[in-house]
Each structure stands twice: as C-alpha cells, then as structure tokens.
Motif scaffolding. Structure first.
Motif, PDB file in Angstrom:
ATOM      1  N   SER A 242      82.685  42.524  59.391  1.00 34.30           N
ATOM      2  CA  SER A 242      82.793  42.550  60.885  1.00 34.30           C
ATOM      3  C   SER A 242      82.168  43.929  61.333  1.00 34.30           C
ATOM      4  O   SER A 242      82.432  44.816  60.603  1.00 34.30           O
ATOM      5  CB  SER A 242      84.260  42.578  61.580  1.00 34.30           C
ATOM      6  OG  SER A 242      84.242  42.979  62.750  1.00 34.30           O
TER       7      SER A 242
ATOM      8  N   PRO B  76      87.082  49.811  63.839  1.00 33.39           N
ATOM      9  CA  PRO B  76      88.610  49.782  63.327  1.00 33.39           C
ATOM     10  C   PRO B  76      89.568  50.049  64.479  1.00 33.39           C
ATOM     11  O   PRO B  76      89.090  50.666  65.334  1.00 33.39           O
ATOM     12  CB  PRO B  76      88.680  50.572  62.297  1.00 33.39           C
ATOM     13  CG  PRO B  76      87.509  51.111  61.686  1.00 33.39           C
ATOM     14  CD  PRO B  76      86.473  50.783  62.930  1.00 33.39           C
TER      15      PRO B  76
ATOM     16  N   ASN C  66      97.445  48.840  56.143  1.00 29.10           N
ATOM     17  CA  ASN C  66      96.736  48.156  57.364  1.00 29.10           C
ATOM     18  C   ASN C  66      97.113  46.728  57.050  1.00 29.10           C
ATOM     19  O   ASN C  66      97.214  46.137  56.105  1.00 29.10           O
ATOM     20  CB  ASN C  66      95.425  48.560  57.332  1.00 29.10           C
ATOM     21  CG  ASN C  66      94.353  47.711  58.350  1.00 29.10           C
ATOM     22  OD1 ASN C  66      94.059  46.359  58.259  1.00 29.10           O
ATOM     23  ND2 ASN C  66      94.245  48.346  59.567  1.00 29.10           N
TER      24      ASN C  66
ATOM     25  N   LEU D 141      95.348  43.859  57.465  1.00 23.65           N
ATOM     26  CA  LEU D 141      94.244  43.251  56.718  1.00 23.65           C
ATOM     27  C   LEU D 141      94.429  43.144  55.382  1.00 23.65           C
ATOM     28  O   LEU D 141      94.315  42.203  54.560  1.00 23.65           O
ATOM     29  CB  LEU D 141      93.020  43.856  57.125  1.00 23.65           C
ATOM     30  CG  LEU D 141      92.662  43.365  58.553  1.00 23.65           C
ATOM     31  CD1 LEU D 141      91.038  44.117  58.727  1.00 23.65           C
ATOM     32  CD2 LEU D 141      92.165  42.031  58.795  1.00 23.65           C
TER      33      LEU D 141
ATOM     34  N   GLU E  36      97.040  51.781  62.259  1.00 23.96           N
ATOM     35  CA  GLU E  36      95.982  51.387  61.548  1.00 23.96           C
ATOM     36  C   GLU E  36      96.465  51.500  60.061  1.00 23.96           C
ATOM     37  O   GLU E  36      95.999  50.840  59.171  1.00 23.96           O
ATOM     38  CB  GLU E  36      94.930  52.420  61.548  1.00 23.96           C
ATOM     39  CG  GLU E  36      93.889  52.063  62.910  1.00 23.96           C
ATOM     40  CD  GLU E  36      93.165  50.731  62.745  1.00 23.96           C
ATOM     41  OE1 GLU E  36      92.820  50.275  61.600  1.00 23.96           O
ATOM     42  OE2 GLU E  36      93.159  50.107  63.733  1.00 23.96           O
TER      43      GLU E  36
ATOM     44  N   CYS F  75      87.483  51.509  54.824  1.00 26.34           N
ATOM     45  CA  CYS F  75      88.781  51.445  55.643  1.00 26.34           C
ATOM     46  C   CYS F  75      89.100  49.868  55.114  1.00 26.34           C
ATOM     47  O   CYS F  75      88.315  49.041  54.474  1.00 26.34           O
ATOM     48  CB  CYS F  75      88.905  51.289  57.060  1.00 26.34           C
ATOM     49  SG  CYS F  75      87.708  50.460  57.771  1.00 26.34           S
TER      50      CYS F  75
ATOM     51  N   GLU G 206      89.367  47.397  57.096  1.00 23.78           N
ATOM     52  CA  GLU G 206      88.129  46.499  57.671  1.00 23.78           C
ATOM     53  C   GLU G 206      87.237  46.194  56.765  1.00 23.78           C
ATOM     54  O   GLU G 206      86.642  45.117  56.747  1.00 23.78           O
ATOM     55  CB  GLU G 206      87.700  47.188  59.198  1.00 23.78           C
ATOM     56  CG  GLU G 206      86.951  46.461  60.076  1.00 23.78           C
ATOM     57  CD  GLU G 206      87.934  45.844  60.812  1.00 23.78           C
ATOM     58  OE1 GLU G 206      87.623  44.636  61.253  1.00 23.78           O
ATOM     59  OE2 GLU G 206      88.931  46.269  61.125  1.00 23.78           O
ATOM     60  N   ASP G 207      86.751  47.229  56.176  1.00 23.93           N
ATOM     61  CA  ASP G 207      85.524  46.997  55.178  1.00 23.93           C
ATOM     62  C   ASP G 207      85.700  47.949  53.946  1.00 23.93           C
ATOM     63  O   ASP G 207      85.502  49.029  53.774  1.00 23.93           O
ATOM     64  CB  ASP G 207      84.189  47.631  56.005  1.00 23.93           C
ATOM     65  CG  ASP G 207      83.036  47.421  54.949  1.00 23.93           C
ATOM     66  OD1 ASP G 207      83.184  46.676  54.048  1.00 23.93           O
ATOM     67  OD2 ASP G 207      81.695  48.114  55.541  1.00 23.93           O
TER      68      ASP G 207
ATOM     69  N   ARG H 256      88.940  36.482  57.577  1.00 25.82           N
ATOM     70  CA  ARG H 256      88.443  37.882  58.178  1.00 25.82           C
ATOM     71  C   ARG H 256      87.155  37.373  59.199  1.00 25.82           C
ATOM     72  O   ARG H 256      86.970  37.821  60.127  1.00 25.82           O
ATOM     73  CB  ARG H 256      87.787  38.881  57.135  1.00 25.82           C
ATOM     74  CG  ARG H 256      89.059  39.482  56.457  1.00 25.82           C
ATOM     75  CD  ARG H 256      88.638  40.408  55.232  1.00 25.82           C
ATOM     76  NE  ARG H 256      89.516  41.358  54.875  1.00 25.82           N
ATOM     77  CZ  ARG H 256      89.614  42.648  54.977  1.00 25.82           C
ATOM     78  NH1 ARG H 256      88.554  43.089  55.332  1.00 25.82           N
ATOM     79  NH2 ARG H 256      90.520  43.237  54.378  1.00 25.82           N
TER      80      ARG H 256
ATOM     81  N   ALA I 292      87.163  38.358  63.267  1.00 29.60           N
ATOM     82  CA  ALA I 292      85.889  39.031  63.757  1.00 29.60           C
ATOM     83  C   ALA I 292      85.662  38.187  64.911  1.00 29.60           C
ATOM     84  O   ALA I 292      85.349  38.636  66.137  1.00 29.60           O
ATOM     85  CB  ALA I 292      84.893  39.041  62.926  1.00 29.60           C
TER      86      ALA I 292
ATOM     87  N   ARG J 129      88.071  38.577  67.739  1.00 28.11           N
ATOM     88  CA  ARG J 129      87.837  39.739  68.430  1.00 28.11           C
ATOM     89  C   ARG J 129      86.412  40.146  69.292  1.00 28.11           C
ATOM     90  O   ARG J 129      86.359  40.589  70.225  1.00 28.11           O
ATOM     91  CB  ARG J 129      87.779  40.685  67.211  1.00 28.11           C
ATOM     92  CG  ARG J 129      88.025  42.293  67.652  1.00 28.11           C
ATOM     93  CD  ARG J 129      87.645  43.230  66.399  1.00 28.11           C
ATOM     94  NE  ARG J 129      89.059  43.112  65.527  1.00 28.11           N
ATOM     95  CZ  ARG J 129      88.801  43.179  64.176  1.00 28.11           C
ATOM     96  NH1 ARG J 129      87.812  43.291  63.597  1.00 28.11           N
ATOM     97  NH2 ARG J 129      90.105  43.573  63.617  1.00 28.11           N
TER      98      ARG J 129
END
Lengths: 358, 357
Positions: free
Chosen positions: A4, A8, A153, A155, A272, A326, A328-329, A346, A350, A353
């Motif tokens: 995405s 973050p 986090n 995720l 986070e 992070c 996220e990635d 994921r 995304a 969001r």
C-alpha cells in the motif's frame, strides 16, 4: 513487496473495534488507548457502558483518574462533571457551564461479551454492523478468553492468522505438527467483505492437543477454516474427522464424527507499535469434558503467548533495521504460496483506507 | 557511516557454537553458529519471508529453520525449503558474511565478500603466544565507536577517570607526548620519568620509589587499537621503547576489538596480556578485577557523552563533536579521525563511481 502507498498510522476509523471485554467495565473508570486515542470506559447507574475521550477539557487530566457518580464522571483534579454524552454539566465554584464544553463521546454497543466502540464519525455508526460471536455466552458452549497487550503493529498479527502454516513451527508442542505446513490443501477465497482461507489435511497424524483431547489418536483428517473481516476480526474453525472421510462443507463441527473448536481474535490497534488482542476459544460442552477443560484451555493460552513472542521479535527487528521498513511494508524479499491470504487481506485494508480518504 | 570493507571482531570464538546467536554489526543483524564440523557461519539475521530474526529459529544440522513458517536455509544462506510448496523462490537468499577465527577473536567481514582477505586481519598474534597471562571481557557500550577510539588515543584521561588504579597526576601533568603517523597507522607515545607510580603499578610492580612510565597506543583503521603500559624504577625505563617486559620492568598490553553495533552503540571485546611472573592466583585475580573496573569506568563516560550528543540539538554527533577547543593531547585522535574520514570519503567516491558506471 509494496502493499500500500498509504502512510503508516492511517488506521481504518469508520469501523467497530472491540475496546474491552464486558466484564472489564464497571463503575470504576477504565483507561484504554484505541487507534491512538485515549478513552475512558465506565458503567453508568443503569448499567450501560459509556466511552468518553479520556481527558478533561480543562487541564487535560485523564478522566479515568476521576470517579463515577451515578451516570456521570467527575474529574479528579478540579471536579468538573461530565454526563454520559460527554457534556460538561458542572464546574465547581461557578454558576452554569459555558456552552460547548465537553469531551468526545464514542458510540458503544455491548454484545456477546464484547464492548465494541465506533471509532469514526458517530453519524455513521450502525449497531447492527458490529461484529460479534454468539457462541460466547451460549449456555451450550464453554469458552475461555483473554486480552493480550502485544508490543507490535496490528498488521503483523493479521499476517500471522492468515497463514496458519506457522502452526507447524511455532506451536509444535501443542496444536502443530509438520503436516499442517507440508500436507495442507490451501484455498483462498476473497469475498466482498472478507477473506476466507481453508486448509485441509487428509489422513495425517494428529498433533498433540488433538490426540490428547479429541477422539482420533492416530491418523485423521483436519481442517482450519479462517475467516477475516476488516478491520481486525477472525473466526477460525478448527476441527478433525475420521481419516479419509473427505473434506466437508462450512457446517463442519456439526456433523457426526467431527470434533473441534472455534477461535476468535479481535485485533484493535493501540498505536503503531502496540495492539490489543482480544482472544477467545469456544467449544460445544460435549467436546471437552469439564475436568479436562483447564488443561485444554491452558494449551491454547500457551499457543497465543508463543505468537506474541513472534510478533514482538518481528517488531523489534523492524524497529532496529534502519532501512525504513515498517509493518506496513516489511520489504520481504520473498513471497511464498502460503502468503496468498495475507496479501488479499492487506489489499483489502489498503482499498478500504483509500476509500476512506476519498 | 561505517567503513565496511574491513574485518571486525564479532566476538570470542567460544561464544559461537551449536546454538544460534544473533548480533548486530554496523546496523546489520547477523546470526552466527558453528557447523557440526566446527566451521563458523554468519548469515543475515532475518528470514526473507516475514523478517523474523533467524536467531530465534532452530539449528538443524548445518541448516537453520525459521521458527515462524519453517523456511529452511543452508549454511550459504540459500533457502532450500518452503514448507507446503515444491519450488523455492530464487530471491530467498540471505547474505553470507565471510568469517575467520584468529588470535583469540572471531572476525567478520562486513563489506564486499570479494575483498575479504584474512591477511588484513590485524596482527594480534601476541595474543596467541604461550606462557602469558590473558584476561578478556566483552562489553556493550552505549556510545559510538569513535568515542572509544578518541579515549584510547588520549590517555591523559587516566588520572581523572581511573584515579584509583592506573591513573595519577603525572600521567597527564608530567608526560611527554609524541604522535607519529605512518601511512594509515597512528602511534601515540606518552612517557614520564622519575614520577610517583599510580596505585596499580605500586601494587603489582612492587615499587617503593619513583618510576619511569610509558604508554604506547597504536591505531589502525577502522578501529584496531593496542595499548602497551610499561614501567621501571626511575632511571631504568625505556621511555620510548616497545619493551615492556624486560627484567625489572612491569607492565601489560591491551588489545581492543571494537565493533560498531549502531551509530550509538558499540561492541567492545578486550584482552589484556601480561607476564605471570611469580604472582599468585589471588594477586592476578585482583589485577583482572582492576582492569574490568577501568573499562567499565570508560564505558560510563562513553554513555554520558553519547547521551549529551543525542540531546544536544545543535547537530553534534560522535563524528563531529562540534568541540570548541582542541588541546595538545588531541594530536593522536585527530590523526585517527582524519584517517577514518579519508577512508569514508574514498568509500563514498567508489560508490559514486559504481553508480555512474
């Protein structure tokens, strides 16, 4: 692997999140951070759960340090009093309260042992959309539950639950053995509002927990049916049947010769790097005899603690990497077949969001 | 910024065995273990899949199994198994670091493996000499490695930081100092004649009268440092000499393996080497205790310095302290910093050339 482009920190807000177990909330204020927002929960005189912004409009003291008086909460610093809607109704030592003084009030629904909180625009809160698991509280079913504070986090937790091949390696002293990763037939089905992953194992040796408590001590058929609904709800149907009785349908756990249990996870970001994980296991009273339940439940609590250790090690590795990664990635350099489910999830997050930003 | 094309001390050889050990060098997480035949292996410490450190995984034979989804890597870092699928993605390859056990250290090469030549491991061969007493300690320092290099090249700090052991005023007040640079090495000699001996020298050198003392710090980039501490009765010393263990003299040598962990933390692996003489076990134990005290006194200084830099807010760092005063004793560390700075600049130029090509 870039999933995405969203920055973050952009949590999905227009959703219901589990904020607490019902039995955690009383007339004593409970402070909890959800999606980076400090919230105070309490039960008012009629037993209804109230969720307010946890900071006095005056000197920012958390209201959770105050006391509940009937339907209201009084700040523990200068005694300002707020009603169930967050409106300030009393300022000691002065007549009247200037208009507009108050704190944010969050829509709340209490159902099936959950206190669910709407974190977005209150005008959009639809109580009927709050996700719950009716087996929690069903007198015909037993359950065990816990809230975990995870130093990672959210995720990383979602990844974990959508790739249950890890059960073979992380939980090999209880519910896992090699066939879970080696011999499973895996299907990933992305529906409109959820991702379903089915893992079927035919004629494989029973893992320890299954052999100890279930009817099959040697070979059996086993399944893990995992259903993810954003932002962070999981219903996992785990079960087994006699060897070579074939893959069943979605009604499994109900058929003759079938044995198993359901696991629920509600994942609520704290910030986070920290996440609340509301976890429960539920099973028909006939599945495990009352005398065996403490040990059966203990093994599953052990399983969830093993996962927490993994999440936290991953988060530490991300924090120390220094190359901009992070949750996220994570800059994973390899995508394996078992990732199909988490990639779907994921993408779904995304997309939601992106829609929320429009 | 670190110099990467160098051997760094990864630790002491017996720290690595048939268990996975995770350690970070130059900001890179590394997992180390020995094969069944005893060969040291160092690989990137993160699974190519979900980035879990492999050091929390399982060593199976000469392979590592990730403790999350069971990916298996061989000693070359190649993924050889992904459970539940027949093919293994070629991208699932961990970086492998050249390693070598030598002179009481395990060394790791953090740069381009093609350049890893064990001949460039610093000559710490004295550590392998038989018959000498040696004592080692591993420390985790909460400070950038350059602060340690500074410290070891300016021993005028001894009276103030180590006043109860190796330091007394003459070390800073009465000493002559000579700094020499030969190519990329720096040598700082510091000596004083006919002075009071510091407590450690009185206690273990047995001096009742004045002494000659000398200290020689030798630096080679990136941060190999040896320090010799010598003493003899006044008038008998070899102030500018290398000999520390001539009859009638007393002293010791210190070898430092200094390896950056991050910009603000450092591994320090240190040996002291000395002649045993007639000293009994209790005396030697006390000597070692004093040495451990000394290095911990320095460690406290490094942590406070680093914290001051981090909170300064004026852009100061260990690489550039933005110091407003240069004193005479800084001669050696200024040379060393200029060597490190020059090599870092060379690295950047090479990288830029590579990018243009």
């Amino acid at each position: 692997m870039i999933i995405s482009t969203a920055a973050p920190g952009s949590f999905l807000r227009d959703h219901w999140y589990v904020g607490a177990w019902s039995d955690e909330v009383s007339e004593k204020p409970l402070a909890r951070t959800l999606l980076g927002e400090s919230i105070v929960f309490y039960r008012n005189a009629s037993g209804k759960v109230v969720a307010l912004e946890d900071r006095c409009a005056h000197r920012r003291l958390p209201l959770s340090m105050g006391i509940v008086i009937g339907d209201t909460i009084q700040c523990g610093y200068h005694g300002l009093v707020y009603d169930c809607a967050g409106k300030c109704i009393k300022i000691p030592g002065q007549e009247g309260v200037p208009a507009g003084i108050g704190v944010r009030c969050y829509p709340v629904v209490e159902h099936h042992q959950f206190v669910s909180v709407w974190m977005g625009d209150p005008a959009l809160a639809d109580e009927s959309a709050a996700i719950g698991f009716p087996r929690l509280g069903d007198p015909g079913w037993a359950h065990s539950k816990v809230r975990l504070e995870v130093g990672a986090n959210y995720l990383l937790i979602i990844d974990n639950l959508l790739d249950l091949s890890h059960v073979a390696y992380v939980h090999n002293s209880t519910i896992g053995n090699a066939p879970v990763a080696e011999n499973a037939i895996v299907k990933t089905i992305a529906a409109a509002g959820s991702v379903r992953i089915t893992r079927e194992m035919v004629n494989v040796p029973a893992a320890r927990t299954y052999a100890q408590f279930g009817p099959y001590k040697g070979l059996f058929d086993r399944w893990q049916l995992s259903e993810y609904t954003p932002p962070g709800y999981f219903l996992i149907n785990n079960g087994c049947a006699a060897p070579n009785t074939g893959a069943g349908d979605d009604s499994r756990l109900a058929g003759p010769g079938e044995w198993g249990f359901q696991v629920y996870h509600c994942i609520t970001p704290q910030d986070e790097r920290r996440t609340h994980q509301f976890w429960a296991i539920a099973y028909d009273n006939a599945t495990v005899a009352a005398k065996d339940r403490p040990e059966f439940n203990r093994q599953h609590h052990h399983v969830i603690a093993e996962d927490v250790a993994i999440y936290e090690a991953q988060q530490r590795a991300l924090d120390c990497s220094g190359d901009g990664v992070c949750a996220e990635d994570i800059h994973s350099s390899v995508v394996i077949h078992a990732d199909a489910g988490l990639l779907q999830a994921r993408r779904m997050i995304a997309r939601l969001r992106d829609e929320a930003r429009i | 910024m670190f110099l990467t094309d160098c051997w760094y001390a990864a630790g002491f050889p017996d720290e690595f065995g048939r268990e996975l050990r995770g350690r970070t060098f130059l900001g890179e997480p590394v997992v180390l273990f020995r094969t069944k035949a005893g060969e040291l292996v160092a690989l990137e410490d993160r699974c190519a899949h979900r980035r879990l450190p492999l050091s929390v995984g399982r060593l199976k034979g000469n392979t590592i199994e990730c403790s999350y989804h069971g990916l298996v890597y061989n000693r070359s870092g190649a993924c050889i198994k992904v459970p539940g699928q027949n093919d293994v993605p070629r991208s699932a390859q961990l970086r492998r670091y050249p390693v070598a056990d030598m002179y009481g250290y395990s060394w790791i090469w953090m740069g381009d493996p093609a350049g890893a030549d064990t001949c460039t491991i610093p000559d710490y061969s004295r550590l392998s000499l038989p018959g000498l007493g040696r004592h080692r300690i591993a420390l985790h320092v909460e400070g950038n490695y350059q602060l340690i290099v500074d410290n070891l090249l300016d021993l005028s700090h001894l009276p103030y930081v180590h006043g109860t052991t190796t330091g007394n005023p003459p070390v800073s007040e009465s000493a002559s100092v000579k700094t020499e640079r030969h190519g990329n090495t720096v040598q700082v000699k510091r000596w004083a004649e006919s002075v009071e001996a510091a407590p450690t020298f009185v206690q273990f050198g047995g001096y009742r009268d004045k002494v000659d003392i000398w200290q020689i710090s030798q630096f080679q980039p990136p941060c190999y440092i040896r320090v010799s501490y010598g003493s003899g009765p006044a008038g008998t010393g070899i102030p500018q000499g290398e000999a520390i263990w001539e009859p009638g003299h007393w002293g010791f040598q210190v070898f430092h393996g200094i390896t950056p962990e991050s910009e603000t933390t450092t591994h320090q692996f240190r040996y002291i080497l000395h002649e045993k003489g007639n000293a009994d076990a209790a005396t030697i134990a006390e000597f070692y205790r004093q040495n451990d005290q000394i290095i911990n006194e320095d460690r406290v200084i490094f942590a406070i310095q680093q914290n001051a830099l981090l909170t300064a807010g004026d852009g100061a760092s260990a690489a550039d302290l933005k110091t407003s005063v240069i004193i005479k004793a800084d001669g050696g560390l200024i040379q060393a910093r200029s060597i490190i700075g020059g090599l870092l600049q060379d690295d950047r130029a090479t990288a830029a050339t590579r990018l243009r090509a």
